[in-house]
Design a protein around this motif. Structure first.
Motif, PDB file in Angstrom:
ATOM      1  N   PHE A   5       0.926  -1.373   0.075  1.00 46.36           N
ATOM      2  CA  PHE A   5       0.159  -0.099   0.049  1.00 46.36           C
ATOM      3  C   PHE A   5       0.973   1.413  -0.009  1.00 46.36           C
ATOM      4  O   PHE A   5       1.828   1.234   0.812  1.00 46.36           O
ATOM      5  N   SER A   6       0.543   2.246  -1.059  1.00 45.38           N
ATOM      6  CA  SER A   6       1.121   3.457  -0.914  1.00 45.38           C
ATOM      7  C   SER A   6       0.554   4.451  -0.094  1.00 45.38           C
ATOM      8  O   SER A   6       1.242   5.641   0.259  1.00 45.38           O
ATOM      9  N   SER A   7      -0.544   4.392   0.281  1.00 49.43           N
ATOM     10  CA  SER A   7      -1.187   5.364   0.965  1.00 49.43           C
ATOM     11  C   SER A   7      -2.256   4.943   2.238  1.00 49.43           C
ATOM     12  O   SER A   7      -2.566   3.819   1.930  1.00 49.43           O
ATOM     13  N   LEU A   8      -2.674   5.646   2.957  1.00 47.06           N
ATOM     14  CA  LEU A   8      -3.385   5.404   4.067  1.00 47.06           C
ATOM     15  C   LEU A   8      -5.054   5.025   3.606  1.00 47.06           C
ATOM     16  O   LEU A   8      -5.418   4.062   4.089  1.00 47.06           O
ATOM     17  N   ALA A   9      -5.249   5.961   2.472  1.00 54.09           N
ATOM     18  CA  ALA A   9      -6.541   5.696   1.828  1.00 54.09           C
ATOM     19  C   ALA A   9      -6.688   4.134   1.338  1.00 54.09           C
ATOM     20  O   ALA A   9      -7.652   3.651   1.293  1.00 54.09           O
ATOM     21  N   GLU A  10      -5.609   3.613   0.710  1.00 57.20           N
ATOM     22  CA  GLU A  10      -5.634   2.428   0.249  1.00 57.20           C
ATOM     23  C   GLU A  10      -5.802   1.158   1.382  1.00 57.20           C
ATOM     24  O   GLU A  10      -6.704   0.187   1.256  1.00 57.20           O
ATOM     25  N   VAL A  11      -5.143   1.495   2.386  1.00 55.75           N
ATOM     26  CA  VAL A  11      -5.096   0.673   3.614  1.00 55.75           C
ATOM     27  C   VAL A  11      -6.630   0.689   4.149  1.00 55.75           C
ATOM     28  O   VAL A  11      -7.147  -0.455   4.575  1.00 55.75           O
ATOM     29  N   GLN A  12      -7.311   1.687   4.196  1.00 61.34           N
ATOM     30  CA  GLN A  12      -8.747   1.875   4.611  1.00 61.34           C
ATOM     31  C   GLN A  12      -9.542   1.310   3.659  1.00 61.34           C
ATOM     32  O   GLN A  12     -10.635   0.633   4.122  1.00 61.34           O
ATOM     33  N   GLU A  14      -9.007  -1.329   1.717  1.00 63.81           N
ATOM     34  CA  GLU A  14      -8.817  -2.711   1.764  1.00 63.81           C
ATOM     35  C   GLU A  14      -9.460  -3.144   2.922  1.00 63.81           C
ATOM     36  O   GLU A  14      -9.825  -4.361   3.053  1.00 63.81           O
TER      37      GLU A  14
END
Length: 146
Positions: A5-12, A14
């Motif tokens: 993941f490159s950003s926090l938004a991608e983690v959230q 997922e």
């Protein structure tokens, strides 16, 4: 299944996707186990053999001798020696589970286990050191032994 993941938004995103999948799986399980007959079918499907078209006699005859001996020997040993003072239900469960486990005991599995134990013992003992041969020239002719 590792994702980068490159950003926090991608983690959230997922995390939200996984929560949705979890909810869908919970609903599917609730739907499958909604009635007593569905529960009975789910439990009984765990105990069916892979090939249900063959009768039990043919299924037993197609197994090798070690498997058949394990089907008799494992419950006998477990109920007779290990769980001698247990109750009827416990002995019945032990017999049932050992019958299921005996299907995995084949002559190939037994010979493979014996080969592994033999290899471990051979490695544990280490290589045998060869002794230098003792040269025996016999009794010298001028010795005092008669």
């Amino acid at each position: 299944m590792e994702k980068n993941f490159s950003s926090l938004a991608e983690v959230q995103a997922e995390i939200q996707l996984l929560k949705v999948k979890e909810f869908q799986q919970k609903e599917l399980i609730k739907e499958q186990l909604s009635s007593p007959s569905a529960i009975f079918h789910a439990v009984s499907s765990l105990f069916k053999s892979g090939n249900t078209n063959q009768p039990l006699g043919k299924n037993l005859l197609n197994q090798d001798m070690i498997t058949n001996l394990a089907r008799v020997g494992i419950p006998l040993i477990m109920n007779g020696f290990l769980f001698k003072r247990s109750g009827f239900i416990a002995k019945m469960l032990i017999t049932f589970l050992s019958q299921k486990a005996a299907k995995n005991v084949t002559s190939n599995a037994v010979s493979g286990a014996i080969d592994k134990v033999h290899g471990l013992i051979k490695n544990f003992m280490g290589p045998k050191k060869k002794r230098a041969p003792v040269r025996d020239y016999g009794i010298p002719p001028d010795s005092e032994s008669f």
